[in-house]
Design a protein around this motif. Structure first.
Motif, PDB file in Angstrom:
ATOM      1  N   PHE A 185      78.670 165.169 -24.627  1.00 53.07           N
ATOM      2  CA  PHE A 185      77.991 164.774 -25.853  1.00 53.07           C
ATOM      3  C   PHE A 185      78.736 165.312 -27.082  1.00 53.07           C
ATOM      4  O   PHE A 185      79.039 164.580 -28.021  1.00 53.07           O
ATOM      5  CB  PHE A 185      76.545 165.299 -25.826  1.00 53.07           C
ATOM      6  CG  PHE A 185      75.870 165.310 -27.155  1.00 53.07           C
ATOM      7  CD1 PHE A 185      75.483 164.115 -27.756  1.00 53.07           C
ATOM      8  CD2 PHE A 185      75.653 166.505 -27.842  1.00 53.07           C
ATOM      9  CE1 PHE A 185      74.875 164.118 -28.992  1.00 53.07           C
ATOM     10  CE2 PHE A 185      75.058 166.509 -29.081  1.00 53.07           C
ATOM     11  CZ  PHE A 185      74.668 165.319 -29.654  1.00 53.07           C
ATOM     12  N   LEU A 186      79.087 166.620 -27.003  1.00 51.57           N
ATOM     13  CA  LEU A 186      79.828 167.236 -28.121  1.00 51.57           C
ATOM     14  C   LEU A 186      81.157 166.524 -28.329  1.00 51.57           C
ATOM     15  O   LEU A 186      81.582 166.277 -29.458  1.00 51.57           O
ATOM     16  CB  LEU A 186      80.096 168.706 -27.823  1.00 51.57           C
ATOM     17  CG  LEU A 186      78.978 169.687 -28.112  1.00 51.57           C
ATOM     18  CD1 LEU A 186      79.397 171.071 -27.656  1.00 51.57           C
ATOM     19  CD2 LEU A 186      78.668 169.698 -29.598  1.00 51.57           C
ATOM     20  N   PHE A 187      81.786 166.178 -27.195  1.00 51.02           N
ATOM     21  CA  PHE A 187      83.098 165.546 -27.270  1.00 51.02           C
ATOM     22  C   PHE A 187      83.023 164.194 -27.999  1.00 51.02           C
ATOM     23  O   PHE A 187      83.773 163.933 -28.925  1.00 51.02           O
ATOM     24  CB  PHE A 187      83.635 165.361 -25.845  1.00 51.02           C
ATOM     25  CG  PHE A 187      84.847 164.504 -25.766  1.00 51.02           C
ATOM     26  CD1 PHE A 187      86.061 164.976 -26.233  1.00 51.02           C
ATOM     27  CD2 PHE A 187      84.779 163.231 -25.239  1.00 51.02           C
ATOM     28  CE1 PHE A 187      87.179 164.183 -26.180  1.00 51.02           C
ATOM     29  CE2 PHE A 187      85.892 162.437 -25.179  1.00 51.02           C
ATOM     30  CZ  PHE A 187      87.096 162.911 -25.651  1.00 51.02           C
ATOM     31  N   PHE A 188      82.035 163.348 -27.609  1.00 54.17           N
ATOM     32  CA  PHE A 188      81.974 162.013 -28.214  1.00 54.17           C
ATOM     33  C   PHE A 188      81.420 162.048 -29.627  1.00 54.17           C
ATOM     34  O   PHE A 188      81.621 161.121 -30.412  1.00 54.17           O
ATOM     35  CB  PHE A 188      81.126 161.077 -27.342  1.00 54.17           C
ATOM     36  CG  PHE A 188      81.865 160.615 -26.136  1.00 54.17           C
ATOM     37  CD1 PHE A 188      82.989 159.808 -26.271  1.00 54.17           C
ATOM     38  CD2 PHE A 188      81.489 161.013 -24.873  1.00 54.17           C
ATOM     39  CE1 PHE A 188      83.692 159.399 -25.164  1.00 54.17           C
ATOM     40  CE2 PHE A 188      82.186 160.610 -23.757  1.00 54.17           C
ATOM     41  CZ  PHE A 188      83.296 159.799 -23.910  1.00 54.17           C
ATOM     42  N   ARG A 189      80.718 163.155 -29.950  1.00 52.94           N
ATOM     43  CA  ARG A 189      80.172 163.283 -31.286  1.00 52.94           C
ATOM     44  C   ARG A 189      81.293 163.603 -32.287  1.00 52.94           C
ATOM     45  O   ARG A 189      81.114 163.424 -33.493  1.00 52.94           O
ATOM     46  CB  ARG A 189      79.146 164.410 -31.272  1.00 52.94           C
ATOM     47  CG  ARG A 189      78.292 164.532 -32.488  1.00 52.94           C
ATOM     48  CD  ARG A 189      77.146 165.489 -32.172  1.00 52.94           C
ATOM     49  NE  ARG A 189      76.306 165.702 -33.332  1.00 52.94           N
ATOM     50  CZ  ARG A 189      76.481 166.678 -34.202  1.00 52.94           C
ATOM     51  NH1 ARG A 189      77.482 167.523 -34.026  1.00 52.94           N
ATOM     52  NH2 ARG A 189      75.671 166.824 -35.235  1.00 52.94           N
ATOM     53  N   GLY A 190      82.420 164.029 -31.777  1.00 46.43           N
ATOM     54  CA  GLY A 190      83.486 164.537 -32.646  1.00 46.43           C
ATOM     55  C   GLY A 190      84.083 163.480 -33.562  1.00 46.43           C
ATOM     56  O   GLY A 190      83.637 162.343 -33.623  1.00 46.43           O
ATOM     57  N   GLY A 223      84.031 167.356 -30.818  1.00 46.28           N
ATOM     58  CA  GLY A 223      85.405 166.972 -30.521  1.00 46.28           C
ATOM     59  C   GLY A 223      85.946 167.644 -29.284  1.00 46.28           C
ATOM     60  O   GLY A 223      85.217 168.313 -28.554  1.00 46.28           O
ATOM     61  N   GLY A 224      87.246 167.431 -29.055  1.00 41.49           N
ATOM     62  CA  GLY A 224      87.867 167.848 -27.813  1.00 41.49           C
ATOM     63  C   GLY A 224      87.841 169.345 -27.582  1.00 41.49           C
ATOM     64  O   GLY A 224      87.542 169.801 -26.484  1.00 41.49           O
ATOM     65  N   PHE A 225      88.123 170.122 -28.613  1.00 50.09           N
ATOM     66  CA  PHE A 225      88.268 171.554 -28.408  1.00 50.09           C
ATOM     67  C   PHE A 225      86.938 172.178 -28.010  1.00 50.09           C
ATOM     68  O   PHE A 225      86.824 172.836 -26.983  1.00 50.09           O
ATOM     69  CB  PHE A 225      88.813 172.214 -29.673  1.00 50.09           C
ATOM     70  CG  PHE A 225      89.252 173.618 -29.457  1.00 50.09           C
ATOM     71  CD1 PHE A 225      90.545 173.890 -29.038  1.00 50.09           C
ATOM     72  CD2 PHE A 225      88.378 174.672 -29.640  1.00 50.09           C
ATOM     73  CE1 PHE A 225      90.941 175.191 -28.800  1.00 50.09           C
ATOM     74  CE2 PHE A 225      88.774 175.966 -29.404  1.00 50.09           C
ATOM     75  CZ  PHE A 225      90.058 176.226 -28.987  1.00 50.09           C
ATOM     76  N   ILE A 226      85.904 171.933 -28.832  1.00 48.15           N
ATOM     77  CA  ILE A 226      84.605 172.552 -28.570  1.00 48.15           C
ATOM     78  C   ILE A 226      84.012 171.987 -27.287  1.00 48.15           C
ATOM     79  O   ILE A 226      83.424 172.715 -26.478  1.00 48.15           O
ATOM     80  CB  ILE A 226      83.683 172.389 -29.794  1.00 48.15           C
ATOM     81  CG1 ILE A 226      82.349 173.092 -29.588  1.00 48.15           C
ATOM     82  CG2 ILE A 226      83.447 170.937 -30.142  1.00 48.15           C
ATOM     83  CD1 ILE A 226      82.449 174.550 -29.670  1.00 48.15           C
TER      84      ILE A 226
END
Lengths: 137, 503
Positions: free
Chosen positions: A23-28, A34-37
């Motif tokens: 979810f965090l990744f696609f929210r980036g 994003g990718g890092f978090i």
């Protein structure tokens, strides 16, 4: 660690944490994430599993060696950079593809591929460190 | 725009990734390692032609226009440095096949070597001062691991000194970048070159110049910031020593040349005078340090320091002739110095030691190796007609033409002392009789070519020795390219126009 509470909780949690990392990744890109978090949170899930069941079991559910993950991450970074070169634009130029699927609109882009690379690199790196710390003799 | 400009950075990255994917097979790693260097060399050669024929080449990464995005800029200086680093990369990759053990290969020697090259190439190409910091970090992190790979006690000792002092210098670099950004609001080097003369507080600009001098000075190992170098460079395997000794310090020199010709030219009377003094002390202390040691690679490490002094001297003259000499000296020195390191590795394989006092008889049993050493050592000391002679000659000429007699005298004297150290190695390791004890059984029986595969190490050394002779006999074309590069440096408006467009 041999604790019933931890084992049970981990089995429940790991899926949720991995979903949250995606979810965090696609929210980036436009919003925080994003990718890092995403990669960090994803690594957190597998680290929890490694604490509960040991690195051997974690390698088994991960299936891919962490260092291979880093390499695959680097591959996608390079791919995202090279794609614009086919249309004679500079390395790393962002290319976007807008897909209309019914009501909603999907955005595919080279920054997305780049971010997948970052995700894999972070995930692979942290797990490589955790595993080698766990497996030290 | 020249899209190919990204290749010297992208190729090592791709190769490192491939080597990482095939990390279980040491045969594949070696092939990928060597083939990658070959591709890199070809790409650099193509780029070199572009720059030589069409002038400075620029690429705005990600299509973000300068001064907002990151710009890659290739002028002749960058291309010369890229070319020599690609050549040395190939040489080292071949040499490593024999020199680097399976254990180190398994822990990622080849990927790291290519990442190191990527950092080096990135520093040569970037036109953005913060981006240069990033490439320095890439290079340093790879070199930290290469230095410590293998985990022996003295390696860790050396690596610790190297890491701490280099992190300190990176920190200073970052401070300097922050101050530049605070003063001018830009990080693009061409843009900085335009705005720095307009800054009212000239004292602050000179302060930043000095911060950069100290930071790059640590990396280039100039006096009095060189002590970490002889403490660490003799600890890892020879192939790694040769990359470090040949390339890494020269990246510091390149950075010094770049910022002190493009950015900090406002107060030449102050900054370049300090550079001149530093150059003199660097030459003398380095060569004296070398005279007092009896370990093959330690002597060579101190000589790196002393040779850096020559390059800084050419920079401090700030004339076309001086810069030409400095650039030529960098090229010559990378060849000669790396080759001496590589030869020390072969000598160690044969005699089992790096201690000169326990060596001997190499001339009698291995005349070819002795000849190769003689070529490289004489080139380093500056014997005609080898490459070092032309390098020293042009620097001396540059010194005399601006009447800097004292520093020129120092330079010539240091050349003599260099010869003294080289003779010391020659007298003990090559000419002296074979020592009674401590000589391994294979000494004298192991051929350079044939059984034992030692030729994998010898052939690269022969190629470099050939290049040294070639540069010596055909110095004129290379000197002309160096002179063109120097004139580009002294006329920053060309660089600025190439990056930012017509002003």
């Amino acid at each position: 660690m041999n604790s019933l509470i931890l084992h049970t909780a981990t089995r429940l949690m790991i899926g949720i944490i991995v979903l949250f990392s995606l979810f965090l990744f696609f929210r980036g890109h436009d919003e925080p994430g994003g990718g890092f978090i995403g990669g960090l949170v994803g690594a957190g899930a597998f680290t929890l599993y490694a604490i509960a069941f040991g690195s051997e079991a974690t390698r088994a559910i991960l299936r891919i060696d962490p260092i291979t993950l880093i390499a695959l991450g680097l591959v996608s970074l390079v791919i995202s950079g090279i794609i614009p070169m086919f249309t004679f634009e500079p390395f790393l130029t962002g290319k976007w593809l807008f897909l209309e699927l019914g009501e909603s609109e999907f955005k595919l882009s080279t920054p997305l591929i780049f971010d997948i690379g970052v995700y894999l690199c972070v995930l692979g790196f942290i797990l490589a460190v955790i595993f080698s710390l766990e497996e030290v003799k | 725009m020249n899209g190919l400009l990204v290749l010297p950075i992208a190729i090592p990255l791709v190769v490192a990734t491939l080597a990482l994917l095939f990390r279980r097979s040491s045969v594949m790693q070696r092939w990928i390692g060597v083939a990658g260097m070959l591709v890199l060399l070809v790409s650099v050669a193509i780029l070199f032609r572009d720059v030589y024929v069409d002038g400075i080449q620029v690429l705005q990464l990600g299509n973000w226009q300068a001064p907002f995005g990151i710009t890659l800029v290739a002028d002749l200086l960058s291309m010369l440095m890229l070319a020599i680093s690609a050549i040395m990369g190939l040489i080292i990759a071949v040499y490593s096949i024999y020199d680097i053990d399976k254990e180190r290969e398994r822990y990622g020697y080849y990927p790291l070597l290519h990442i190191l090259l990527m950092g080096v190439n990135g520093s040569f190409l970037t036109g953005d001062i913060f981006n240069m910091y990033v490439w320095f970090e890439v290079m340093l992190i790879a070199s930290f691991i290469l230095l410590a790979l293998g985990n022996s006690k003295n390696q860790l000792q050396g690596a610790l000194k190297y890491v701490i002092i280099n992190l300190f210098s990176s920190l200073l670099f970052l401070f300097g970048v922050a101050m530049l950004y605070g003063m001018t609001g830009t990080l693009n080097m061409a843009d900085l070159a335009m705005r720095l003369p307009e800054v009212e507080n000239t004292g602050l600009v000179t302060t930043v110049a000095m911060i950069f001098m100290v930071s790059f000075g640590v990396k280039a190992a100039i006096f009095p910031l060189f002590f970490w170098l002889p403490a660490s460079y003799h600890t890892p395997p020879v192939a790694i020593s040769a990359v470090f000794g040949g390339l890494l310090t020269k990246v510091g020199v390149y950075a010094l040349i770049r910022v002190f010709t493009l950015l900090f030219t406002q107060d030449i009377g102050y900054t370049h005078t300090i550079l001149l003094w530093v150059a003199g002390f660097t030459m003398v202390t380095g060569v004296l340090g070398a005279a007092s040691h009896f370990e093959f690679r330690k002597i060579l490490s101190f000589h790196i320091v002393s040779q850096i002094g020559y390059m800084i001297m050419g920079l401090a003259f700030n004339t076309a002739l001086g810069l030409m000499g400095a650039i030529f000296y960098v090229l010559h020195n990378i060849l000669a110095k790396s080759n001496l390191f590589l030869i020390s590795g072969i000598a160690q394989r044969l005699t089992g030691t790096f201690e000169l006092k326990q060596m001997g008889g190499l001339y009698k049993h291995y005349p070819i190796l002795a000849t190769l050493f003689l070529i490289s050592a004489f080139a380093l000391a500056g014997f005609p007609p080898l490459s070092g002679f032309w390098a020293k000659l042009s620097l001396v000429k540059a010194g005399l033409s601006i009447e800097a007699y004292v520093i020129t005298a120092v330079a010539i004297l240091v050349g003599l002392l260099t010869l003294f150290s080289m003779t010391k190695i020659w007298m003990t390791a090559f000419w002296a009789a074979v020592p009674e004890i401590g000589v391994p059984d294979h000494f004298g029986k192991m051929p350079l070519f044939g059984a034992g595969n030692l030729y994998i190490m010898v052939v690269p050394v022969m190629v470099v020795a050939g290049l040294i002779i070639l540069v010596g006999f055909y110095a004129q074309p290379l000197l002309e390219v160096c002179l063109d590069a120097a004139e580009q440096l002294l006329n920053p408006s060309v660089y600025i126009e190439a990056v930012l467009g017509p002003q």
